[in-house]
Design a protein around this motif. Structure first.
Motif, PDB file in Angstrom:
ATOM      1  N   GLY A 136       0.820  -1.210   0.000  1.00 28.58           N
ATOM      2  CA  GLY A 136       0.000   0.000   0.000  1.00 28.58           C
ATOM      3  C   GLY A 136       0.851   1.256   0.000  1.00 28.58           C
ATOM      4  N   ALA A 137       1.893   1.257   0.830  1.00 29.88           N
ATOM      5  CA  ALA A 137       2.788   2.421   0.863  1.00 29.88           C
ATOM      6  C   ALA A 137       3.475   2.613  -0.489  1.00 29.88           C
ATOM      7  CB  ALA A 137       3.817   2.227   1.971  1.00 29.88           C
ATOM      8  N   LEU A 138       3.873   1.504  -1.129  1.00 34.00           N
ATOM      9  CA  LEU A 138       4.547   1.599  -2.425  1.00 34.00           C
ATOM     10  C   LEU A 138       3.607   2.161  -3.489  1.00 34.00           C
ATOM     11  CD1 LEU A 138       7.218   0.845  -3.913  1.00 34.00           C
ATOM     12  CD2 LEU A 138       6.117  -1.318  -4.526  1.00 34.00           C
ATOM     13  N   LEU A 139       2.358   1.710  -3.491  1.00 39.85           N
ATOM     14  CA  LEU A 139       1.401   2.203  -4.488  1.00 39.85           C
ATOM     15  C   LEU A 139       1.113   3.684  -4.290  1.00 39.85           C
ATOM     16  CD1 LEU A 139      -1.105  -0.813  -4.542  1.00 39.85           C
ATOM     17  CD2 LEU A 139       0.562  -0.202  -6.301  1.00 39.85           C
ATOM     18  N   ILE A 140       1.021   4.105  -3.037  1.00 35.34           N
ATOM     19  CA  ILE A 140       0.782   5.532  -2.771  1.00 35.34           C
ATOM     20  C   ILE A 140       1.983   6.363  -3.213  1.00 35.34           C
ATOM     21  CG2 ILE A 140       0.462   7.227  -0.939  1.00 35.34           C
ATOM     22  CD1 ILE A 140      -1.135   5.089   0.585  1.00 35.34           C
ATOM     23  N   TRP A 141       3.177   5.855  -2.932  1.00 36.11           N
ATOM     24  CA  TRP A 141       4.402   6.611  -3.211  1.00 36.11           C
ATOM     25  C   TRP A 141       4.671   6.716  -4.715  1.00 36.11           C
ATOM     26  CZ3 TRP A 141       9.881   4.386  -3.302  1.00 36.11           C
ATOM     27  CH2 TRP A 141      10.817   5.400  -3.458  1.00 36.11           C
ATOM     28  N   LEU A 142       4.523   5.587  -5.450  1.00 36.07           N
ATOM     29  CA  LEU A 142       4.867   5.593  -6.871  1.00 36.07           C
ATOM     30  C   LEU A 142       3.725   6.095  -7.755  1.00 36.07           C
ATOM     31  CD1 LEU A 142       6.825   2.221  -7.186  1.00 36.07           C
ATOM     32  CD2 LEU A 142       7.749   4.542  -7.044  1.00 36.07           C
ATOM     33  N   GLY A 143       2.482   5.909  -7.279  1.00 35.54           N
ATOM     34  CA  GLY A 143       1.361   6.385  -8.083  1.00 35.54           C
ATOM     35  C   GLY A 143       1.250   5.623  -9.392  1.00 35.54           C
ATOM     36  N   PRO A 144       0.967   6.334 -10.490  1.00 36.66           N
ATOM     37  CA  PRO A 144       0.721   5.657 -11.781  1.00 36.66           C
ATOM     38  C   PRO A 144       1.977   5.403 -12.610  1.00 36.66           C
ATOM     39  CG  PRO A 144       0.241   7.980 -12.016  1.00 36.66           C
ATOM     40  CD  PRO A 144       0.696   7.792 -10.599  1.00 36.66           C
ATOM     41  N   HIS A 145       3.169   5.435 -12.055  1.00 37.77           N
ATOM     42  CA  HIS A 145       4.415   5.305 -12.830  1.00 37.77           C
ATOM     43  C   HIS A 145       4.656   3.829 -13.180  1.00 37.77           C
ATOM     44  CE1 HIS A 145       5.470   9.508 -12.274  1.00 37.77           C
ATOM     45  NE2 HIS A 145       5.227   9.383 -10.969  1.00 37.77           N
ATOM     46  N   THR A 146       4.063   3.377 -14.262  1.00 40.26           N
ATOM     47  CA  THR A 146       4.160   1.961 -14.630  1.00 40.26           C
ATOM     48  C   THR A 146       5.587   1.568 -15.012  1.00 40.26           C
ATOM     49  OG1 THR A 146       3.534   2.541 -16.902  1.00 40.26           O
ATOM     50  CG2 THR A 146       1.776   1.827 -15.410  1.00 40.26           C
ATOM     51  N   ASP A 147       6.386   2.536 -15.501  1.00 39.35           N
ATOM     52  CA  ASP A 147       7.759   2.180 -15.866  1.00 39.35           C
ATOM     53  C   ASP A 147       8.552   1.733 -14.641  1.00 39.35           C
ATOM     54  OD1 ASP A 147       7.464   4.726 -14.849  1.00 39.35           O
ATOM     55  OD2 ASP A 147       9.162   5.567 -15.955  1.00 39.35           O
TER      56      ASP A 147
END
Length: 702
Positions: A419-430
């Motif tokens: 969850g923390a990683l998804l919040i931190w990186l957001g939509p950056h699929t690369d």
């Protein structure tokens, strides 16, 4: 690490080109999931080529299951019924041995993934393409990055036969080394992929050969420990034949060389026994000393074990017996066709007494219940509910609870990090694309090493990074996975508590107890038949009930070895030795009344009563062990071995048989006793009955 590399390379080689090169998210998801399901979550045993062969043969089944799941996703209850049927059939496929059992969970997962919404039959082609690509890539990695080969059971058996050949030759082998060679033939000491667990003649013969050769090695060890006797050229000649036979059988198993001359050893045994009978019934001056007669009886008994090893290795090498397989009761499978043997295996397990049947019912009910709950509650990513049931379910309630506790803790930690990683990186699929391969490698390498909690936590992280590349996600993906895993864990735990919570442990104990009681019942009639006066009846005891119990115990033992021991005492218990002593009782009941030396004309009633009392004590000892296996607490009893009997025994053959049984029962009971503490007993062949062990005998016991 090798497995982690194989799965990571196969998953990455299918996922990245399909998602970023072809822009096909559905095939990319299946190409990613297929290597994980089959390579990581399915414990397919064997070498790299063996596993690749299993995967290629499973590919059509996997394609059919994805097709079925895609079509049944139209309705929740249709998917539930499909899950019930598919779950049972794939779990029950374990009757085929360790490889079908290992492939089962991966195949279950293909149906599970496809049977969840959205209902999209138009995407079936893409799903099948991705699945095919993932499995083919994994099969290629299995061949290119194989594990080091393990010694096959055939090779272990050949090594044990070579050791027996050296033990029977002049100079011999130390007794402890002979027994160590026999212990290596226990199925618990053999990797699952190499265990002879199939229903065909070859696997059945290899398994029986393992028990027979272990008994032969123990007999050679007992012979080496016996006090020196006078010169005995006849025994030396028969031992030389046994040594040559064992060496020939070892070569036959390794390279398929020329088999032993059919019937050669049996002819030598009959000539040897005829000479024994002639000298025993002749003038007193021709009769050899009792020590020589005892040695001859031991040599004849181990020659019979070598004869059985010859028959079983011949069946294992050629697929059929190369000479008459007698006694027929112990070689019942030798003349049956492979389809009939498989039919007996399958039909014999269609009963609630079968642990494989119990496991299949438990798995099917758990998966169907999970599919119904996930569909009824419309859980997001409900696939994870069934994945938790399948991967965390164990064959015992205690083991399931331990796995669930650790899995929930691991998922909680993994969900927080994801969850923390998804919040931190957001939509950056690369960034997610760059992280996926190294995170998979770390998760798949460290997870199995560190335990269920770490494996679940790291897998949660892998799932979050993968899904973030396929569709936009938020931190609620971790929340959904946590809810699904807890739901699946609760369902799996309830199924474990309600459906046969003891697993195979209770069944194997009950089957072995019944086997010991049934075969021990042959001891007194055998002794009685051999003690009959000249002119009396010498009818052999009826062995069919014991043979029937023997088959049931063999099946229970094979099933028990398919799951991890649930308690330290189960890992220590020598189930293999119980099958050996039962086989020894059956063989004695078959041969002794026909060919054993009988009492001379000077036999007294007192001596006869002493032998009968010894036989009764052995029966009581077997019953005592059986009571301990089934949870009873019988009173301690002092074992009486007939080796300290009269200087001139009534029947040397009967005495040697009873002595051997007493020693084998002593070793079995010692394996039921903790290796330290006041009840620990000496298990060496020369130990007196009931002798208390002074302390630990090796570093493992210390």
């Amino acid at each position: 690490m090798r497995r982690a590399v194989r799965v990571t390379v196969a998953a990455s080689a299918g996922f990245y080109p399909l998602l970023y090169g072809a822009g096909l998210p559905v095939p990319a998801l299946y190409a990613l999931f297929a290597p994980i399901a089959v390579g990581l979550l399915s414990p397919i045993p064997g070498s790299g080529r063996q596993r690749a062969s299993v995967m290629l043969r499973a590919l059509p089944v996997a394609l059919a299951l994805v097709t079925l799941g895609t079509l049944l996703a139209v309705d929740t209850w249709a998917a539930v019924v499909g899950m019930l049927v598919v779950g049972f059939l794939l779990a029950f496929a374990a009757v085929g041995g360790p490889r079908p059992a290992g492939a089962g969970p991966g195949l279950q997962l293909f149906y599970i993934l496809a049977c969840f919404p959205p209902y999209a039959p138009e995407s079936l082609g893409e799903r099948l393409v991705g699945l095919t690509a993932g499995l083919l890539l994994l099969a290629a990695c299995e061949v290119l990055l194989p594990d080091p080969p393990a010694a096959s059971y055939r090779d272990r058996l050949a090594d044990a036969l070579d050791e027996a050949a050296r033990g029977a030759a002049p100079g011999g082998v130390p007794p402890e080394k002979l027994r160590e060679a026999g212990v290596k033939l226990r199925l618990s000491a053999v990797p699952p992929a190499e265990r002879p667990a199939g229903a065909g003649r070859t696997d059945r013969a290899l398994e029986q050969a393992g028990r027979t050769v272990r008994r032969l090695l123990n007999q050679l060890a007992t012979l080496a420990e016996a006090p020196p006797a006078a010169a005995d050229p006849a025994s030396a000649a028969l031992l030389e034949r046994v040594a040559r036979l064992c060496a020939t059988c070892a070569r036959l198993l390794r390279s398929g060389g020329d088999p032993p001359v059919a019937g050669d050893l049996e002819t030598a045994m009959r000539d040897f026994q005829a000479e024994r009978v002639r000298r025993a019934s002749g003038p007193s001056g021709e009769r050899p000393p009792v020590a020589v007669e005892r040695r001859q009886s031991r040599v004849l008994a181990l020659a019979e074990s070598a004869r059985m090893a010859e028959i079983t290795t011949g069946i294992a090498a050629h697929g059929r017996p190369t000479e008459p397989a007698v006694p027929h009761e112990l070689f019942w499978y030798a003349e049956l066709s492979t389809p009939r043997l498989w039919a007996r295996r399958v039909l014999g397990n269609v009963t609630f007494r079968s642990v494989l049947f119990q496991n299949a019912v438990r798995t099917a009910l758990g998966l169907a219940a999970a599919r119904a709950v996930a569909g009824s509650l419309d859980l997001a990513h409900g696939f994870w509910v069934l994945l938790a049931v399948l991967t965390l379910g164990r064959t015992t309630a205690g083991a399931t609870w331990q796995a669930v506790r650790r899995a929930v803790a691991g998922n909680a930690a993994g969900a927080l990090v994801a969850g923390a990683l998804l919040i931190w990186l957001g939509p950056h699929t690369d960034v997610y694309a760059a992280l996926l391969a190294p995170v998979m490698l770390v998760a798949f390498a460290l997870g199995p090493l560190l335990g269920v909690a770490y494996a679940q936590g790291l897998f949660t992280l892998v799932v979050a990074i993968a899904f973030a590349q396929i569709e936009p996600v938020t931190w609620r993906l971790s929340e959904a996975r946590m809810i699904d895993v807890v739901t699946g864990s609760v369902i799996g735990l309830l199924c474990g508590l309600l459906a046969w919570p003891a697993g195979a442990r209770r069944e194997v104990r009950r089957a072995m107890a019944e086997l010991l009681r049934s075969c021990a019942a042959l001891v007194e009639p055998t002794a009685q038949a051999l003690l009959e006066r000249p002119g009396g009846s010498r009818a052999a005891p009826r062995t069919l009930p014991g043979v029937h119990r023997f088959h049931l115990a063999e099946a229970a033992y094979a099933q028990y070895r398919s799951e991890s021991p649930s308690a330290p005492e189960d890992a220590r218990t020598d189930w293999h030795a119980m099958l050996i002593v039962a086989s020894h009782m059956l063989l004695g009941a078959h041969w002794l009344p026909r060919f054993g030396l009988r009492p001379g004309p000077g036999a007294t009633d007192e001596a006869v009563a002493r032998v009968r009392a010894t036989a009764s004590e052995l029966v009581a000892e077997a019953d005592r062990i059986a009571s301990r296996l089934t949870g009873g607490r019988p009173e301690p009893a002092r074992r009486t071995a007939p080796e300290a009997g009269p200087p001139t025994p009534l029947s040397v053959d009967l005495e040697v048989w009873l002595t051997s049984l007493a020693q084998e029962l002593a070793r079995i009971e010692a394996s039921l006793t903790p290796p330290y503490g006041p009840d620990a007993r000496d298990t060496s062949a020369g130990a007196g009955a009931g002798a208390v062990r002074p302390g630990p005998r090796d570093d493992r016991e210390r």
